[in-house]
Design a protein around this motif. Structure first.
Motif, PDB file in Angstrom:
ATOM      1  N   UNK A 277     -37.513  26.310  19.286  1.00 46.21           N
ATOM      2  CA  UNK A 277     -37.506  26.753  18.156  1.00 46.21           C
ATOM      3  C   UNK A 277     -39.200  25.808  17.938  1.00 46.21           C
ATOM      4  N   UNK A 278     -40.247  26.690  17.624  1.00 45.81           N
ATOM      5  CA  UNK A 278     -41.133  26.217  17.325  1.00 45.81           C
ATOM      6  C   UNK A 278     -41.566  25.656  16.228  1.00 45.81           C
ATOM      7  N   UNK A 279     -40.996  26.209  14.794  1.00 43.73           N
ATOM      8  CA  UNK A 279     -40.690  25.342  13.048  1.00 43.73           C
ATOM      9  C   UNK A 279     -39.842  25.886  13.568  1.00 43.73           C
ATOM     10  N   UNK A 280     -39.358  23.787  13.174  1.00 42.14           N
ATOM     11  CA  UNK A 280     -37.497  24.073  12.548  1.00 42.14           C
ATOM     12  C   UNK A 280     -37.001  24.935  12.150  1.00 42.14           C
ATOM     13  N   UNK A 281     -35.546  25.403  13.053  1.00 43.29           N
ATOM     14  CA  UNK A 281     -34.965  25.359  11.666  1.00 43.29           C
ATOM     15  C   UNK A 281     -34.493  24.870   9.810  1.00 43.29           C
ATOM     16  N   UNK A 282     -34.678  25.408   8.580  1.00 42.11           N
ATOM     17  CA  UNK A 282     -33.856  24.864   7.800  1.00 42.11           C
ATOM     18  C   UNK A 282     -34.286  25.607   6.481  1.00 42.11           C
ATOM     19  N   UNK A 283     -33.284  25.166   5.622  1.00 41.44           N
ATOM     20  CA  UNK A 283     -33.241  25.745   4.130  1.00 41.44           C
ATOM     21  C   UNK A 283     -34.807  26.356   3.476  1.00 41.44           C
ATOM     22  N   UNK A 284     -34.650  27.303   3.081  1.00 41.32           N
ATOM     23  CA  UNK A 284     -35.350  28.482   2.770  1.00 41.32           C
ATOM     24  C   UNK A 284     -36.183  29.558   3.495  1.00 41.32           C
ATOM     25  N   UNK A 285     -36.453  29.652   4.780  1.00 44.81           N
ATOM     26  CA  UNK A 285     -36.233  30.021   6.003  1.00 44.81           C
ATOM     27  C   UNK A 285     -35.600  30.651   6.737  1.00 44.81           C
ATOM     28  N   UNK A 286     -35.711  31.379   7.565  1.00 42.06           N
ATOM     29  CA  UNK A 286     -35.671  32.064   8.331  1.00 42.06           C
ATOM     30  C   UNK A 286     -36.415  32.053   9.437  1.00 42.06           C
ATOM     31  N   UNK A 287     -35.835  30.795  10.634  1.00 39.78           N
ATOM     32  CA  UNK A 287     -37.094  30.734  11.664  1.00 39.78           C
ATOM     33  C   UNK A 287     -36.029  31.049  12.676  1.00 39.78           C
ATOM     34  N   UNK A 288     -35.094  31.619  13.105  1.00 36.72           N
ATOM     35  CA  UNK A 288     -34.864  32.045  14.395  1.00 36.72           C
ATOM     36  C   UNK A 288     -35.088  33.755  14.047  1.00 36.72           C
ATOM     37  N   UNK A 289     -36.606  34.032  14.753  1.00 35.02           N
ATOM     38  CA  UNK A 289     -37.487  35.254  14.842  1.00 35.02           C
ATOM     39  C   UNK A 289     -38.357  35.296  15.967  1.00 35.02           C
ATOM     40  N   UNK A 290     -38.468  36.398  16.202  1.00 34.08           N
ATOM     41  CA  UNK A 290     -39.863  36.569  16.906  1.00 34.08           C
ATOM     42  C   UNK A 290     -40.772  35.379  16.754  1.00 34.08           C
ATOM     43  N   UNK A 291     -41.749  35.478  17.757  1.00 30.59           N
ATOM     44  CA  UNK A 291     -43.015  34.765  17.884  1.00 30.59           C
ATOM     45  C   UNK A 291     -42.411  33.190  17.355  1.00 30.59           C
ATOM     46  N   UNK A 292     -41.335  32.594  17.403  1.00 27.86           N
ATOM     47  CA  UNK A 292     -40.752  31.346  17.058  1.00 27.86           C
ATOM     48  C   UNK A 292     -40.337  31.281  17.803  1.00 27.86           C
ATOM     49  N   UNK A 293     -39.641  31.824  18.557  1.00 31.05           N
ATOM     50  CA  UNK A 293     -38.467  31.034  19.653  1.00 31.05           C
ATOM     51  C   UNK A 293     -39.170  30.770  21.455  1.00 31.05           C
ATOM     52  N   UNK A 294     -39.516  29.811  21.858  1.00 31.76           N
ATOM     53  CA  UNK A 294     -40.012  30.066  22.937  1.00 31.76           C
ATOM     54  C   UNK A 294     -38.689  28.786  23.867  1.00 31.76           C
ATOM     55  N   UNK A 295     -39.170  28.706  25.086  1.00 32.97           N
ATOM     56  CA  UNK A 295     -38.055  28.281  26.037  1.00 32.97           C
ATOM     57  C   UNK A 295     -38.998  26.615  27.146  1.00 32.97           C
ATOM     58  N   UNK A 296     -38.023  25.581  26.569  1.00 37.97           N
ATOM     59  CA  UNK A 296     -38.416  24.484  26.264  1.00 37.97           C
ATOM     60  C   UNK A 296     -37.604  23.179  26.883  1.00 37.97           C
ATOM     61  N   UNK A 297     -38.301  22.107  27.271  1.00 42.98           N
ATOM     62  CA  UNK A 297     -37.508  21.305  28.316  1.00 42.98           C
ATOM     63  C   UNK A 297     -36.238  20.831  27.575  1.00 42.98           C
TER      64      UNK A 297
END
Length: 331
Positions: A277-297
């Motif tokens: 998750x580029x912007x982390x999951x946290x209260x006040x936002x719904x960050x599991x969404x397109x353009x906020x997810x990638x693949x990383x180590x």
């Protein structure tokens, strides 16, 4: 005239398909917490009362949650009210309908024991909830009556009342994220070669890649500039780890994580590359969404954790600067 038949995409390698599919599920949770373990992100949402109380926008959109919601109020917040029923009604809540008292400490359990009040524990995820409370109180050695208390949503499958608020995503959002995440895999510099290595034909891999890109373009999910700005790909349109920015190989989606000698476990299933998750999951936002997810180590994900990419980078810079200031050059 019959509509043109939709072209069927060749199947992905099983491990990659499973990895992409699992991005639509929540993080793990054990039996001693209130949350469900590895379930769809569109399941019943659990909302802390303090969050519900302060966030008027959350209250407005609550009807959009596909499988409903349950507000969890702490015993001290509920029992401190002279008229808790009236207080809850101010926020469109009713105990046993869309709200439960949630016991987490032995002190609260002993002070406001729900059984002495004649309350039943809840087990339904839709109104009526079948009770007034739910409890997840850990065991303690302080007294003879010290066993753990797991009341409500503890016997049915899956266990748990619902999912964390910030992990929620609608079914449409989940599907769009999966499509975009597959496209990001295909943007790895060796994606076709690796797909062939793990069972696809060259023709099948190229066709699947082509159809995936076409679908994402139609859905507005393949804006390369936006993906670059979000640290998901580089300027060459190749997939990178959002944290360290190294180009990713498709092999990392299949290869298990290397284990330290002497600490090996035989059932390790963690791969080298994971959802990020580029912007982390946290209260006040719904960050599991397109353009906020990638693949990383995996290791980069562990370093960032819930802090976020830029706060973690600032922290690392401070450490490097402090080492330099004290004569410890990083070579």
């Amino acid at each position: 005239m019959n509509a043109k038949k939709k072209e069927k995409a060749p199947a992905l390698p099983a491990l990659l398909n499973r990895k992409i599919s699992k991005t639509g599920q929540t993080r793990g949770a054990d039996d001693d917490v209130i949350y469900q373990n590895r379930v769809n992100r569109c399941n019943t949402v659990l909302i802390p009362f303090h969050q519900w109380k302060k966030d008027s926008e959350l209250r407005k959109i609550s009807s959009n949650f596909e499988n409903g919601f349950i507000v969890l109020i702490q015993p001290q917040d509920y029992f401190s009210q002279s008229d808790p029923t009236q207080m809850l009604s101010q926020y469109a809540l009713e105990l046993g309908e869309n709200c439960l008292v949630f016991y987490e400490t032995r002190h609260d359990w002993n002070t406001h024991n729900p059984q002495s009040l004649g309350w039943e524990c809840a087990n339904n995820r839709n109104a009526p909830l079948g009770g007034n409370y739910v409890a997840r109180v850990p065991a303690t050695t302080a007294s003879h009556d010290s066993g753990k208390i797991n009341h409500g949503y503890a016997s049915q499958s899956p266990k748990g009342a619902g999912i964390r608020l910030y992990e929620y995503a609608s079914s449409d959002t989940i599907n769009n994220c999966r499509s975009q995440l597959e496209a990001i895999y295909w943007l790895c510099f060796d994606s076709v070669e690796v797909a062939i290595k793990y069972g696809m034909t060259k023709e099948g891999a190229e066709k699947r890649r082509e159809l995936c890109f076409k679908k994402c373009e139609e859905l507005g999910l393949l804006d390369y500039e936006r993906l670059f700005q979000q640290r998901i790909i580089n300027k060459k349109h190749r997939t990178i780890c959002p944290f360290c920015l190294k180009e990713l190989s498709g092999n990392g989606f299949y290869n298990r994580l290397e284990q330290a000698e002497g600490r090996e476990v035989p059932d390790l299933t963690v791969t080298q590359i994971n959802l990020f998750h580029i912007d982390e999951l946290k209260y006040g936002e719904f960050n599991h969404r397109p353009y906020n997810l990638g693949w990383g180590h995996h290791h980069c994900n562990v370093v960032v954790k819930d802090s976020g990419i830029y706060p973690t980078l600032h922290w690392i810079k401070e450490i490097l600067d402090r080492n330099s200031e004290n004569g410890y050059e990083v070579k």
